[in-house]
Design an enzyme around this catalytic site. Structure first.
Site, PDB file in Angstrom:
ATOM      1  NE  ARG A  47      -2.538  -1.072   3.636  1.00  0.00           N
ATOM      2  CZ  ARG A  47      -2.439  -2.215   4.331  1.00  0.00           C
ATOM      3  NH1 ARG A  47      -2.821  -3.351   3.780  1.00  0.00           N
ATOM      4  NH2 ARG A  47      -1.982  -2.224   5.573  1.00  0.00           N
ATOM      5  CE  LYS A 137     -14.278  10.081   1.371  1.00  0.00           C
ATOM      6  NZ  LYS A 137     -14.062   9.041   0.352  1.00  0.00           N
ATOM      7  CD  GLU A 178     -17.778  10.618  -0.984  1.00  0.00           C
ATOM      8  OE1 GLU A 178     -16.860  10.608  -0.147  1.00  0.00           O
ATOM      9  OE2 GLU A 178     -17.805   9.864  -1.966  1.00  0.00           O
ATOM     10  CE  LYS A 220     -15.494  11.987  -3.463  1.00  0.00           C
ATOM     11  NZ  LYS A 220     -14.113  11.567  -3.249  1.00  0.00           N
TER      12      LYS A 220
HETATM   13  P1  13P Z   1     -14.875   6.881  -6.555  1.00  0.00           P
HETATM   14  O1  13P Z   1     -14.584   8.037  -7.484  1.00  0.00           O
HETATM   15  O2  13P Z   1     -14.157   5.609  -6.922  1.00  0.00           O
HETATM   16  O3  13P Z   1     -16.362   6.713  -6.332  1.00  0.00           O
HETATM   17  O4  13P Z   1     -14.249   7.251  -5.153  1.00  0.00           O
HETATM   18  C1  13P Z   1     -14.474   8.494  -4.642  1.00  0.00           C
HETATM   19  C2  13P Z   1     -14.566   8.424  -3.173  1.00  0.00           C
HETATM   20  O5  13P Z   1     -13.841   9.091  -2.480  1.00  0.00           O
HETATM   21  C3  13P Z   1     -15.576   7.538  -2.571  1.00  0.00           C
HETATM   22  O6  13P Z   1     -15.715   7.827  -1.212  1.00  0.00           O
END
Ligand code: 13P
Length: 342
Positions: A47, A137, A178, A220
């Site tokens: 990772r 986030k 998000e 987001k």
């Molecule tokens: P994806 O663009 O693969 O959906 O991932 C964005 C993300 O941060 C999901 O939490």
């Protein structure tokens, strides 16, 4: 620095023409799933190697203004010993951190989910900030059917998102809010639009209730698209029209930027849809990307876990970043997929 000027400086660094955000914050189980597709074991060192490779991509900062990291990555170092958040910052990329603790089923609400992570959040955030994180986030997810998500799920997730955002702002960390309406299922694009509008309306109601400063956050969201197994898939023009209709009805103009997730769209689809959105003329907010899979998948495929293929992986990432940068200004053309040098 006073909290509000700190927040303003971070927003300014993140929101710039032709640039967007790289989501590289996959949790343990998710990164293991991604690595499995290329036959790589998810060890701490693999990772570290993969994320170090992504962040050291030459010129990545041209089209990427921020990167969302996972807790483990904040404490990892590149081969030369440089901490990974510092490596990002040296590339002109603001380091951020995923702070939610994942989702569980919402009790007594079959099919709905709720995101955890509010307990001890302020303390954790202070530590992340010391490690270099300037934004955060939190992801809420909504399953879609004829009856889902329930009112209870919409309200509970909005409340959690708003409480998270308030804690972030109090500590001078810019929150990315998000709410992801999932692409799984066979629902129509109209049903996705209906759910997304309800979700966003509730999220902004909760943000207001918790005194979150809209100028100091980023949204987001998912784009408005039909379910992945719906018989008729939509064109980028249709996705753009419905997505904008919903956003204009529910997102205040004070929000500086909307950075979409890719949510299972292919890399080329996610770029074409973002481009179509930006071709519909000026909007109250900047419209850009915060993609995970749509930026990383080609890089992961090129890498295959082999250090001698790191350069090809970086080329693939830089290409997607450049094309999405163009799409964020409505200047993408499908011909660029083949014509563009990596
Ligand atoms: P994806 O663009 O693969 O959906 O991932 C964005 C993300 O941060 C999901 O939490």
């Amino acid at each position: 620095m006073a909290t509000s000027s700190e927040l303003e400086a971070t927003v300014k660094a993140l929101v710039q023409k032709g640039r967007g955000i790289l989501a590289a914050d996959e949790s343990g189980p998710t990164i293991a799933k991604r690595f499995k597709t290329i036959g790589v074991e998810s060890t701490e060192d693999n990772r570290r190697a993969y994320r170090g490779l992504l962040l050291s991509t030459p010129d990545l900062g041209q089209h990427v203004s921020g990167v969302i990291l996972y807790e483990e990555t904040l404490g990892q170092r590149a081969d030369d010993g440089e901490p990974l958040p510092q490596l990002a910052a040296r590339q002109g990329i603001v380091p951020g951190i995923k702070v939610d603790a994942g989702k569980i089923p919402l009790a007594l609400a079959p099919g709905d989910e709720i995101t955890l992570g509010l307990d001890g959040l302020a303390q954790r955030l202070q530590g992340y900030k010391q490690q270099g994180a300037r934004f955060a986030k939190w992801r809420a997810v909504y399953n879609v059917s004829g009856t889902l998500p329930s009112r209870a799920a919409i309200e509970a997730n909005a409340e959690a998102l708003a409480r998270y955002a308030a804690v972030c702002q109090e500590l001078g960390v810019v929150p990315i809010v998000e709410p992801e309406v999932l692409i799984d299922g066979d629902h129509t694009i109209a049903r996705c639009a209906e759910v997304t509008q309800e979700v966003l309306h509730e999220v902004f109601h909760a943000l207001h209730r918790h005194h979150v400063v809209l100028e100091h956050m980023l949204l987001k969201p998912s784009m408005v698209v039909p379910g992945k197994t719906h018989a008729r898939q939509s064109t980028p023009a249709e996705v753009a029209e419905l997505t904008l209709r919903v956003l204009r009805r529910s997102v205040p103009a004070a929000v500086p930027s909307i950075n979409f997730l890719s949510g299972g769209q292919s890399p080329a689809e996610a770029t074409a849809n973002l481009d179509a959105l930006n071709r519909l003329g000026p909007q109250p907010w900047n419209l850009s990307f915060s993609y995970g899979r749509a930026l990383q998948d080609p890089a992961l495929q090129a890498w295959q876990g082999k250090s001698d293929q790191a350069r090809q992986a970086q080329d693939a990432l830089r290409k997607r970043a450049r094309l999405n940068g163009a799409a964020s200004e409505g200047k993408y053309d499908a011909a660029m997929e083949t014509a563009e040098p990596r």
